[in-house]
Write a protein that holds these residues in place. Sequence first.
Motif, PDB file in Angstrom:
ATOM      1  N   UNK A  17     -11.201   9.496 -10.840  1.00 53.57           N
ATOM      2  CA  UNK A  17     -10.637  10.820 -11.064  1.00 53.57           C
ATOM      3  C   UNK A  17      -9.194  10.845 -10.584  1.00 53.57           C
ATOM      4  N   UNK A  18      -8.395  11.754 -11.116  1.00 50.81           N
ATOM      5  CA  UNK A  18      -7.032  11.938 -10.622  1.00 50.81           C
ATOM      6  C   UNK A  18      -7.072  12.305  -9.145  1.00 50.81           C
ATOM      7  N   UNK A  19      -6.221  11.708  -8.305  1.00 53.88           N
ATOM      8  CA  UNK A  19      -6.318  11.896  -6.842  1.00 53.88           C
ATOM      9  C   UNK A  19      -6.087  13.354  -6.426  1.00 53.88           C
ATOM     10  N   UNK A  20      -6.848  13.768  -5.418  1.00 56.26           N
ATOM     11  CA  UNK A  20      -6.628  15.029  -4.711  1.00 56.26           C
ATOM     12  C   UNK A  20      -6.466  14.681  -3.239  1.00 56.26           C
ATOM     13  N   UNK A  21      -5.277  14.946  -2.681  1.00 56.37           N
ATOM     14  CA  UNK A  21      -4.987  14.548  -1.290  1.00 56.37           C
ATOM     15  C   UNK A  21      -5.267  13.062  -1.076  1.00 56.37           C
ATOM     16  N   UNK A  22      -4.876  12.241  -2.082  1.00 53.08           N
ATOM     17  CA  UNK A  22      -5.022  10.785  -2.053  1.00 53.08           C
ATOM     18  C   UNK A  22      -6.471  10.317  -2.130  1.00 53.08           C
ATOM     19  N   UNK A  23      -7.422  11.214  -2.374  1.00 52.68           N
ATOM     20  CA  UNK A  23      -8.822  10.859  -2.521  1.00 52.68           C
ATOM     21  C   UNK A  23      -9.189  10.875  -3.999  1.00 52.68           C
ATOM     22  N   UNK A  24      -9.956   9.835  -4.440  1.00 49.24           N
ATOM     23  CA  UNK A  24     -10.332   9.731  -5.856  1.00 49.24           C
ATOM     24  C   UNK A  24     -11.823   9.883  -6.095  1.00 49.24           C
ATOM     25  N   UNK A  25     -12.655   9.907  -5.040  1.00 50.13           N
ATOM     26  CA  UNK A  25     -14.112   9.996  -5.213  1.00 50.13           C
ATOM     27  C   UNK A  25     -14.702  11.280  -4.632  1.00 50.13           C
ATOM     28  N   UNK A  26     -14.202  11.703  -3.465  1.00 54.10           N
ATOM     29  CA  UNK A  26     -14.785  12.886  -2.824  1.00 54.10           C
ATOM     30  C   UNK A  26     -13.756  13.519  -1.900  1.00 54.10           C
ATOM     31  N   UNK A  27     -13.666  14.865  -1.926  1.00 51.40           N
ATOM     32  CA  UNK A  27     -12.816  15.596  -0.993  1.00 51.40           C
ATOM     33  C   UNK A  27     -13.687  16.612  -0.263  1.00 51.40           C
ATOM     34  N   UNK A  28     -13.383  16.808   1.022  1.00 52.47           N
ATOM     35  CA  UNK A  28     -14.176  17.729   1.852  1.00 52.47           C
ATOM     36  C   UNK A  28     -13.259  18.754   2.498  1.00 52.47           C
ATOM     37  N   UNK A  29     -13.798  19.937   2.782  1.00 47.50           N
ATOM     38  CA  UNK A  29     -13.096  20.990   3.504  1.00 47.50           C
ATOM     39  C   UNK A  29     -14.004  21.459   4.633  1.00 47.50           C
ATOM     40  N   UNK A  30     -13.491  21.540   5.846  1.00 48.13           N
ATOM     41  CA  UNK A  30     -14.284  21.919   7.021  1.00 48.13           C
ATOM     42  C   UNK A  30     -13.769  23.243   7.573  1.00 48.13           C
ATOM     43  N   UNK A  31     -14.666  24.023   8.166  1.00 44.92           N
ATOM     44  CA  UNK A  31     -14.304  25.306   8.769  1.00 44.92           C
ATOM     45  C   UNK A  31     -15.126  25.489  10.046  1.00 44.92           C
ATOM     46  N   UNK A  32     -14.486  25.939  11.114  1.00 44.66           N
ATOM     47  CA  UNK A  32     -15.179  26.140  12.390  1.00 44.66           C
ATOM     48  C   UNK A  32     -16.138  27.332  12.289  1.00 44.66           C
ATOM     49  N   UNK A  33     -17.373  27.165  12.818  1.00 44.76           N
ATOM     50  CA  UNK A  33     -18.346  28.259  12.899  1.00 44.76           C
ATOM     51  C   UNK A  33     -18.047  29.090  14.149  1.00 44.76           C
ATOM     52  N   UNK A  34     -18.059  30.403  14.018  1.00 46.29           N
ATOM     53  CA  UNK A  34     -17.694  31.291  15.130  1.00 46.29           C
ATOM     54  C   UNK A  34     -18.933  31.906  15.786  1.00 46.29           C
ATOM     55  N   UNK A  35     -18.811  32.211  17.078  1.00 45.84           N
ATOM     56  CA  UNK A  35     -19.898  32.837  17.846  1.00 45.84           C
ATOM     57  C   UNK A  35     -21.199  32.045  17.760  1.00 45.84           C
ATOM     58  N   UNK A  36     -21.103  30.739  17.924  1.00 49.29           N
ATOM     59  CA  UNK A  36     -22.285  29.864  17.863  1.00 49.29           C
ATOM     60  C   UNK A  36     -23.051  29.983  19.179  1.00 49.29           C
ATOM     61  N   UNK A  37     -24.372  29.828  19.105  1.00 45.71           N
ATOM     62  CA  UNK A  37     -25.251  29.900  20.277  1.00 45.71           C
ATOM     63  C   UNK A  37     -24.893  28.779  21.258  1.00 45.71           C
ATOM     64  N   UNK A  38     -24.810  29.097  22.562  1.00 44.52           N
ATOM     65  CA  UNK A  38     -24.531  28.070  23.566  1.00 44.52           C
ATOM     66  C   UNK A  38     -25.694  27.101  23.684  1.00 44.52           C
ATOM     67  N   UNK A  39     -25.365  25.819  23.931  1.00 46.66           N
ATOM     68  CA  UNK A  39     -26.412  24.799  24.096  1.00 46.66           C
ATOM     69  C   UNK A  39     -27.102  24.965  25.449  1.00 46.66           C
TER      70      UNK A  39
END
Length: 447
Positions: A425-447
């Motif tokens: 595939x045409x590159x997205x952010x220099x990646x040609x097979x898989x791109x990922x986006x991460x986001x922090x979860x808020x107010x998570x339960x304490x361990x």
Amino acid sequence: MGPVAWVLLAALGSHISRTVSEAVVCFSDFNEQTGGCSDYLGDGVSEEDCCLNIMYSFKREAHSRCEACRAAEWSQWSAWGPCTVSCLEGVQKRERVCTGQGDCDGDSVEVQACSVKDCCPKEGSWSSWSPWSPCSVTCEKGTTQRTRQCNNPAPICGGICPGSSIETVSCDTRQICPTHGQWGSWGPWGECSSSCIVEGSGVFPPQTRKRECNNPAPSVSPPGRSCGSESHQSKDCTVLPFCPVPGGWGAWKPESECSVTCGIGRIKEKRFCDNPAPKYGGRYCEGPVTRNTMCNTKVGCPTDGHWSSWQPWSPCTRLQDVINCSQKVGTQSRKRVCEEGRFEGNWCESNHKESRNCYNVEGCRLQGKWSEWSAWGLCLPPCGKSERTRKRECEPIYPDYPDHMLNQLGKLVDVFFSGTPNVHCDPINKETLKVEEKRECRNVIAC
């Protein structure tokens, strides 16, 4: 345990010889949601005998955890729990329980982001108080009140104004109101002085009732008129019961055979309230009329087999021919296994093998196209600092080959693409097979 159950166990003497350390508490049901035992059968049997029926469960001690007889497997996921915050973004979790003998693969807890409300409550402020209202009475003392509105400004997002919207104080007209007395309602008849009589005595005790001059009571200054007339009435108790004789239970007696023909079952016993029978309204015997005691058939319960998951498809081939990266049609097959049939249970129905027609694209260079963004994944790890991920993948654009064909019997069948192609595939952010986006979860339960 009832007499019939003891006879069965005596006939199967090998069970009685087992030590106390081998015995378990046996149940005929297992709750997959809570991991708890239910429908108690009895104790003093071995784990092996209790699990002659794999749908049963047991406890090694009366207060130990419940264990299922069947192999380990996950319960259904619980419903998602409440959000960790009441406004803005938080997280919620759900859980599942590994039940049975052995360990389960995977996690017992999942966490995902949540939002109950997009904004948080904010308090408002009160307007100025209104003028005081007129006094509520024209003589003696009453009340007056004033009000205010929660609109200066009004609260938002479910907020409130602290305090009350109404203020009430007493007021005095400095005028006296005379009050004349009125009878209140007659009270209930009092109890008879005796609750029962000896048969043939003929003695009837009296009972009385009264009323008060309080509806309302007469005033003193200025003076109100009194009620007058009678304040008490009396009559004889003309009907009283004989003194009751409570009933008592007779001995337990067997009423049925063992309830099952395999595994652990029950024998029903019955008793009668005749030792003595209740008389003259005496209390009937408390407790159950029937009860179930445990019986052991020493016979395993049949369990039907069930299919395992399908194995992966075999490579797509055609006898003495190279079909890779071409429009030539081949075949491939896969198998599955019939598992866990016990004690002469039925064999699995349907086929253990299936095949299909295919085009072999293993390693073939194909143009690709980017997929849409996937849904956001779970918050990982489920406690502490956590984040969630979504992704896009480079998906192959398969050749425009026919997706069905006529087989040797003249029947129209589907043709599938098989194998893992080399996709670009045409590159997205220099990646040609898989791109990922991460986001922090808020107010998570304490361990």
